[in-house]
Design a protein around this motif. Structure first.
Motif, short mmCIF file in Angstrom:
data_model
loop_
_atom_site.label_atom_id
_atom_site.label_comp_id
_atom_site.label_asym_id
_atom_site.label_seq_id
_atom_site.Cartn_x
_atom_site.Cartn_y
_atom_site.Cartn_z
N ARG A 2 0.71 -1.33 -0.13
CA ARG A 2 0.17 -0.08 0.01
C ARG A 2 0.75 1.25 0.09
O ARG A 2 1.33 1.87 1.04
CB ARG A 2 -0.95 -0.03 1.24
CG ARG A 2 -2.07 -1.00 1.31
CD ARG A 2 -3.46 -0.35 0.43
NE ARG A 2 -3.79 0.86 0.85
CZ ARG A 2 -4.60 0.95 1.96
NH1 ARG A 2 -5.14 -0.03 2.58
NH2 ARG A 2 -4.96 2.07 2.05
N VAL A 3 1.01 1.82 -1.19
CA VAL A 3 1.89 3.08 -1.06
C VAL A 3 1.39 3.98 -0.46
O VAL A 3 2.09 4.78 0.17
CB VAL A 3 1.86 3.41 -2.64
CG1 VAL A 3 2.83 4.53 -2.94
CG2 VAL A 3 2.67 2.25 -3.49
N PRO A 87 -14.98 7.29 4.48
CA PRO A 87 -14.82 6.33 3.37
C PRO A 87 -13.37 6.03 2.99
O PRO A 87 -13.15 5.04 2.64
CB PRO A 87 -15.55 7.24 2.32
CG PRO A 87 -16.50 8.28 3.13
CD PRO A 87 -15.84 8.58 4.47
N THR A 88 -12.49 7.34 3.47
CA THR A 88 -11.12 7.01 3.12
C THR A 88 -10.35 5.85 4.10
O THR A 88 -9.35 5.35 3.95
CB THR A 88 -10.31 8.10 3.31
OG1 THR A 88 -10.37 8.76 4.51
CG2 THR A 88 -10.49 9.09 2.20
N SER A 89 -11.30 5.22 5.05
CA SER A 89 -10.80 4.26 5.97
C SER A 89 -10.68 2.98 5.07
O SER A 89 -10.17 1.79 5.40
CB SER A 89 -11.36 3.83 7.30
OG SER A 89 -12.81 3.54 6.92
N LEU A 90 -11.70 2.67 4.04
CA LEU A 90 -11.62 1.71 3.29
C LEU A 90 -10.51 1.62 2.20
O LEU A 90 -10.10 2.83 1.47
CB LEU A 90 -12.80 1.83 2.39
CG LEU A 90 -14.60 1.65 2.99
CD1 LEU A 90 -15.51 1.84 2.27
CD2 LEU A 90 -14.65 0.31 3.85
N GLY A 94 -9.04 4.82 0.15
CA GLY A 94 -7.79 5.18 0.62
C GLY A 94 -6.74 5.11 -0.40
O GLY A 94 -6.01 6.30 -0.44
N LYS A 95 -6.55 4.05 -1.19
CA LYS A 95 -5.51 4.24 -2.05
C LYS A 95 -5.65 5.39 -3.16
O LYS A 95 -4.83 5.96 -3.53
CB LYS A 95 -5.56 2.87 -2.88
CG LYS A 95 -4.92 1.74 -2.10
CD LYS A 95 -5.29 0.41 -2.84
CE LYS A 95 -4.71 -0.74 -2.31
NZ LYS A 95 -4.97 -2.15 -3.18
N ALA A 128 2.09 3.42 -9.01
CA ALA A 128 0.94 4.01 -8.28
C ALA A 128 0.94 5.60 -8.57
O ALA A 128 -0.32 6.20 -8.98
CB ALA A 128 0.87 3.98 -6.76
N LEU A 129 2.09 5.96 -8.78
CA LEU A 129 2.10 7.75 -8.84
C LEU A 129 1.93 7.89 -10.41
O LEU A 129 1.05 9.06 -10.53
CB LEU A 129 3.61 8.20 -8.63
CG LEU A 129 3.83 8.03 -7.00
CD1 LEU A 129 5.29 8.56 -6.81
CD2 LEU A 129 2.79 8.72 -6.27
#
Length: 207
Positions: A2-3, A87-90, A94-95, A128-129
């Protein structure tokens, strides 16, 4: 891998290492202010709209400053991430929401210090970036004075802004993302008319 989580952890370590008063690339913000911004973003949806709405800016500044004053607790709040009801805890959310955010702010702290160097390439981080470049670069570059093509070796090329004539920017995905999001500390190569390159690099690229 997870970056977004890796960048979050590295940023928190660096903030504690440099301390609350160290500079950042965010104009007017020391490390404590950046930490307050990140906590507000993840924990205070009632105040977060003020980041984008000028009329609400006073409230967001007050809340952010309250968090910033709680050093080093504010860094621990950044490290633990959003509450479970956000929601960003999912992981999937979050990614998308946090990969660019935490990479860029990590570099905001790193590159505000003398003698910084780009970090070594990392395949997972760079992939990812590059995805973030494709999703995000068009928005801050929508008012660029020319067409903009962004090229990363091994990843391809995207058109961040259509237009002729254009400038081609070559570099690693993270460097391209930092440029697109308005940072002035980057290592890139520009191909195109020198006057256009000067106009592009001096243009306002803030969201």
């Amino acid at each position: 891998m997870r970056v977004d989580l890796d960048e979050r952890a590295l940023l928190c370590d660096l903030m504690l290492e440099y301390g609350p008063d160290a500079p950042t690339l965010c104009e007017g913000w020391a490390v404590r202010d950046l930490a307050g911004h990140l906590v507000l973003r993840e924990r205070r949806p009632d105040a977060a709209p003020g980041v984008l709405v000028p009329a609400l800016r006073g409230r967001v500044d007050r809340v952010q400053n309250e968090y910033a004053a709680r050093w080093p607790e504010v860094v621990n709040l950044v490290r633990t991430g959003p509450p479970r009801w956000m929601p960003t805890s999912l992981p999937a959310v979050g990614k998308v929401a946090n990969t660019a955010e935490f990479f860029v702010h990590h570099e905001d702290v790193r590159r505000a210090q003398q003698g910084w160097r780009p970090r070594p390439a990392d395949a997972a981080r760079d992939r990812a970036l590059w995805g973030a470049v494709g999703r995000m670069a068009w928005l801050p570059l929508r008012k660029a004075p020319c067409g903009v093509r962004m090229h990363a070796e091994g990843y391809g090329e995207i058109v961040a802004r259509k237009g002729t004539p254009s400038v081609r920017i070559n570099g690693a995905p993270g460097e391209l993302l930092l440029f697109a999001l308005g940072r002035d500390q980057y290592q890139l190569e520009f191909e195109g008319d020198p006057d256009l390159v000067r106009a592009l690099t001096s243009s306002d690229r803030k969201l």
